[in-house]
Design an enzyme around this catalytic site. Sequence first.
Site, PDB file in Angstrom:
ATOM      1  N   LYS A 283      -2.342  14.517   3.244  1.00  0.00           N
ATOM      2  CA  LYS A 283      -3.764  14.194   3.187  1.00  0.00           C
ATOM      3  C   LYS A 283      -4.373  14.933   1.991  1.00  0.00           C
ATOM      4  O   LYS A 283      -4.161  16.130   1.821  1.00  0.00           O
ATOM      5  CB  LYS A 283      -4.443  14.620   4.496  1.00  0.00           C
ATOM      6  CG  LYS A 283      -5.740  13.906   4.793  1.00  0.00           C
ATOM      7  CD  LYS A 283      -6.223  14.214   6.209  1.00  0.00           C
ATOM      8  CE  LYS A 283      -7.493  13.446   6.513  1.00  0.00           C
ATOM      9  NZ  LYS A 283      -8.003  13.712   7.870  1.00  0.00           N
ATOM     10  N   GLU A 369     -10.175  10.093  25.135  1.00  0.00           N
ATOM     11  CA  GLU A 369     -11.458  10.251  25.825  1.00  0.00           C
ATOM     12  C   GLU A 369     -11.328  10.057  27.326  1.00  0.00           C
ATOM     13  O   GLU A 369     -11.972  10.764  28.108  1.00  0.00           O
ATOM     14  CB  GLU A 369     -12.476   9.256  25.255  1.00  0.00           C
ATOM     15  CG  GLU A 369     -12.849   9.505  23.801  1.00  0.00           C
ATOM     16  CD  GLU A 369     -11.926   8.850  22.800  1.00  0.00           C
ATOM     17  OE1 GLU A 369     -12.198   8.954  21.589  1.00  0.00           O
ATOM     18  OE2 GLU A 369     -10.922   8.227  23.223  1.00  0.00           O
ATOM     19  N   ARG A 397     -15.507   4.774  25.583  1.00  0.00           N
ATOM     20  CA  ARG A 397     -14.077   4.580  25.816  1.00  0.00           C
ATOM     21  C   ARG A 397     -13.625   5.209  27.134  1.00  0.00           C
ATOM     22  O   ARG A 397     -12.500   5.002  27.564  1.00  0.00           O
ATOM     23  CB  ARG A 397     -13.279   5.175  24.654  1.00  0.00           C
ATOM     24  CG  ARG A 397     -13.747   4.690  23.295  1.00  0.00           C
ATOM     25  CD  ARG A 397     -12.876   5.206  22.173  1.00  0.00           C
ATOM     26  NE  ARG A 397     -11.565   4.587  22.191  1.00  0.00           N
ATOM     27  CZ  ARG A 397     -10.738   4.583  21.155  1.00  0.00           C
ATOM     28  NH1 ARG A 397     -11.087   5.157  20.020  1.00  0.00           N
ATOM     29  NH2 ARG A 397      -9.562   4.012  21.232  1.00  0.00           N
TER      30      ARG A 397
END
Length: 631
Positions: A283, A369, A397
């Site tokens: 990244k 979640e 969610r």
Amino acid sequence: MTEFTNYPLLQKIDSPHDLRQLPESALEQVAKELRAYLLESVSKSGGHFAAGLGSIELTVALHFLYDTPEDRIVWDVGHQAYPHKILTGRRDRISSIRKLNGLAPFPKRDESSYDTFGVGHSSTSISAALGMAIAAQRTGSHRRAIAVIGDGGLTAGMAFEALNHAGDIGANLLVILNDNNMSISPNVGALSNRFAQILSGKLYTTVREGSKKVLSQMPSVWELARRAEEHVKGLIVPGTLFEEFGFNYIGPIDGHHLPTLLSTLRNLRKLEGPQFLHIITKKGKGYAPAEADPVKYHGVSPFDPKLGIVSATKVSKPTYSDVFGEWVCDMAAIDERLVAITPAMREGSGLVRYAREYPARYLDVAIAEQHAVAVAAGMACDGLKPVVAIYSTFLQRAYDQVVHDVVLQKLPVLFALDRAGLVGADGPTHNGSYDVSFLRCLPDLVLMAPADENECRQMLFTGFVLGQPAAVRYPRGSGTGVAVEKQMTALPLGKAQIRRRGRKLALLAFGSMVAPAEEVGERIDATVVNMRFIKPIDEELILELAASHDLLVTLDENAIAGGAGGAIAETLAAHGRAVELLHIGLPDRAIQHGSREEMLVDAGLTAIQIEQTLRPRLLRLDSHTPSARLV
């Protein structure tokens, strides 16, 4: 507009078709220019940054080898999709990304035919790409379906549900795991890359499938051969898990080495059935500050590439996230039963200090979640006091867990709902537009909305000590700048607060709408009420206002449908009170990305717009004698 003298190849690429006209030997230069252009453009415009730097080579390879948009590429979440947007006809508009009327922050179907699936929330790519693969099979199409998912996205159960289904039905699906965690970096190198090319090649596949046909007639021999194959592959690659799902696992390979990527993807494109390619990337690749601190460079404001991101002086007004972060630390010092839980939102939710000071009472459950809420419910069953810090849009969610696991069992779980209402540049996928609508209907759940930072702290305390399910919804960013008291006081349950008395018209405001309501109330001499509680609602005050005013106006930064205004209407109807009622809130459409201020204008929720809406009604009320009330 960016001058393209430094991008001789990139300036010629207006679509992947143009990319595919280049010789393969030119792709390294395309990747180099694309990385430099991404740095130049995002440093000026701001936006998601480090993830895109890590996906440059993969993006080039996919669009070079596959016939996009006929072949479907689904980018999970979409943080890494800026290079994809640049190569698919949006190069010259990339500086408009996340701005009003500019490019969307994530892939969006109505923006480009190359954006095959709208994303923004994590871990949906494999399911969506699988659906496309099934559709291709059913319609007789030969197009390919590819899901590109990050290592973080695989922490969500939904991704594994999709893997399980894809392997079970043998779909023609390629899943690419873009792994930038670097936890298995020792596996990346010449041996691993060569091994991946062998495993994806025609010779290995032919021998493997041929052996299957012969040895399947001799079960004991076939089982021995299968276990031997798994053992050999397991010596070099961590693919056993994905093989068990029914995928042919290839990798890990260096996701920044274009020759290896191209060779492996070219082989995989010829294979039938579910394929899993594991690539290792970095990244922030190619920009040292982002490589060193990818979290800091995940989403950026404009910055000077030579200096990097320079820490700004701390603003005087704390954000609501800051208020929550300080409160949860103070509360944890008082009550050792408190446990803070977040689904991969530590920085955004304000839990960095808490995680450092109370590591044994902090759970980051990753992008899960549903699990975050269910594990909180389990804790609450046995005497702990869980606080779930979650964005409003992500609580969507976990709705079944809120209903089934928390509310129906009346468990004392406190939900700290950050980013309630309009969020700004991340747009409709991240707006907290619906939490009032889907929480207000639940029995025994207390729902609060603070008018300012201090009230937020007091509401968090109120919800924590209630002994039943509770939620506090608060907006992104700073509030009105009031002083936050260290002392914590529980608010009277379900009681509103009159901020000013006026005539004929009463503004019943919730949360972030209290400040503009006060501004409007002063100008038109209206009564202004800080409702504080969405549930339970202050029925006594509502009935009093209905008897003394000609018009009640509700203001709420939530969808009008099912919003807080509905609680006012239901109260009046239940008591047979007829009074003119106007609901002001988020309209019945998705508010598109821009700054938070621009989004409020789009929704008609600024003080000026509210006043403009009310002036004609106030004039009408003044012109009627006797009172215009319908009672």
